[in-house]
Design a protein around this motif. Structure first.
Motif, PDB file in Angstrom:
ATOM      1  N   ASN A 121       0.858  -1.183   0.000  1.00 26.17           N
ATOM      2  CA  ASN A 121       0.000   0.000   0.000  1.00 26.17           C
ATOM      3  C   ASN A 121       0.899   1.239   0.000  1.00 26.17           C
ATOM      4  N   LEU A 124      -1.318   7.143  -0.013  1.00 25.80           N
ATOM      5  CA  LEU A 124      -2.306   7.662   0.934  1.00 25.80           C
ATOM      6  C   LEU A 124      -2.811   8.998   0.370  1.00 25.80           C
ATOM      7  N   LEU A 180      -7.285   5.214   1.019  1.00 23.85           N
ATOM      8  CA  LEU A 180      -6.566   4.010   0.586  1.00 23.85           C
ATOM      9  C   LEU A 180      -7.195   3.432  -0.685  1.00 23.85           C
ATOM     10  N   TYR A 183      -5.551   0.443  -2.726  1.00 27.58           N
ATOM     11  CA  TYR A 183      -5.542  -0.741  -1.858  1.00 27.58           C
ATOM     12  C   TYR A 183      -6.942  -1.331  -1.740  1.00 27.58           C
ATOM     13  N   ASN A 184      -7.947  -0.473  -1.513  1.00 25.47           N
ATOM     14  CA  ASN A 184      -9.333  -0.937  -1.421  1.00 25.47           C
ATOM     15  C   ASN A 184      -9.752  -1.678  -2.680  1.00 25.47           C
ATOM     16  N   SER A 221      -0.227  -1.974   9.349  1.00 23.00           N
ATOM     17  CA  SER A 221      -1.418  -1.138   9.537  1.00 23.00           C
ATOM     18  C   SER A 221      -1.199   0.000  10.530  1.00 23.00           C
TER      19      SER A 221
END
Length: 279
Positions: A121, A124, A180, A183-184, A221
């Protein structure tokens, strides 16, 4: 005749004892002598999964992009008496994926389990600000590499009479995590990957399921929970008022890879503490 009857009953009791002992051993070691590959497994969720599979009897090959991480994880798990080896593997590189599979075959002559856990990831922010390079990286590692690894292990599983694949997705596949976006999207794609591979591989006795963790307290995370105020807000929104631990995921994966889950295929198990947005 009476002596023969006594002898027969003695053998019968002995055979029942052997069968009961064998059954008990199987229950205690549901993955006995299975060979498992676990990607991104030197830390966090992947490490917890590798440890649990080995505790349940599997021979586990762990992997990571960095040799020092592999060495540290292998030393830790071998120090616990577990059957674990390791190799450097960047899942985005075809030659590394091939070497991972080849290593398992050289060491254990087969593959029964694949847990695809590697993910990235690198972004952002807003979707409108995502570059093509970021999209390529996220989808290549999170989705394409998983598909290619499954493709690589299927022939080996088929030779063993079947196998189990667990794709580690995320609750982000069901609901948007703010900022995100790529990534989602990649985790949503993995839900589809699970369904499609499950349907295609069922005839080969290979089951494909997905684990969708919620917010698990790991280094990966940490940006979401490292501020105490933010962590408290997240916990308030959950039915189980705590963040998850890597170990909360490990037992589910072991179950999905065992005979106890032999009638489960194409499913996604959410381990998210009762995240309301999932309901």
């Amino acid at each position: 005749m009476q002596k023969a009857g006594l002898l027969l009953r003695g053998w019968t009791r002995a055979w029942k004892s052997v069968r009961m002992a064998s059954s008990k051993l199987t229950r205690q070691n549901p993955l006995a002598n299975k060979v498992a590959l676990v990607t991104a497994s030197t830390d966090g969720i992947g490490f917890a999964i590798a440890r649990r599979l080995a505790e349940d009897g599997a021979h586990v090959v762990i992997s990571s992009r960095k040799q020092q991480n592999v060495d540290r994880a292998v030393a830790t798990l071998q120090g616990e008496g577990l059957s674990v080896t390791g190799i450097v593997c960047h899942v985005g590189k075809a030659e590394d994926r091939e070497r991972l599979v080849t290593t398992a075959l050289k060491l254990h002559q087969g593959i029964d389990i694949l847990v695809s856990n590697a993910a990235v990831n690198p972004f952002l922010g807003n979707l409108m600000d995502v570059t093509e390079e970021v999209w390529d990286k996220v989808l290549s590692i999170n989705v394409t590499a998983t598909a290619m690894l499954i493709k690589a292990v299927v022939p080996e599983m088929e030779r063993r009479g079947g196998g189990s694949v667990v794709i580690v997705g995320s609750v982000a596949g069901f609901t948007r995590f703010p900022s995100l976006g790529p990534y989602n999207v990649s985790k949503t794609a993995m839900l589809g990957l699970t369904k499609n591979f499950a349907a295609e591989l069922a005839s080969k006795n290979i089951r494909v399921n997905c684990l969708a963790p919620g917010l698990i307290k790991t280094r990966f995370s940490s940006a979401l929970w490292k501020e105490k105020a933010r962590e408290d807000i997240i916990k308030e929104a959950m039915q189980i008022r705590r963040l998850g631990k890597p170990e909360d995921c490990a037992g589910i994966v072991s179950f999905l890879c065992s005979e106890d889950a032999s009638y489960i295929n194409g499913e996604t198990v959410v381990v998210g503490g009762g995240t309301p947005s999932r309901l």
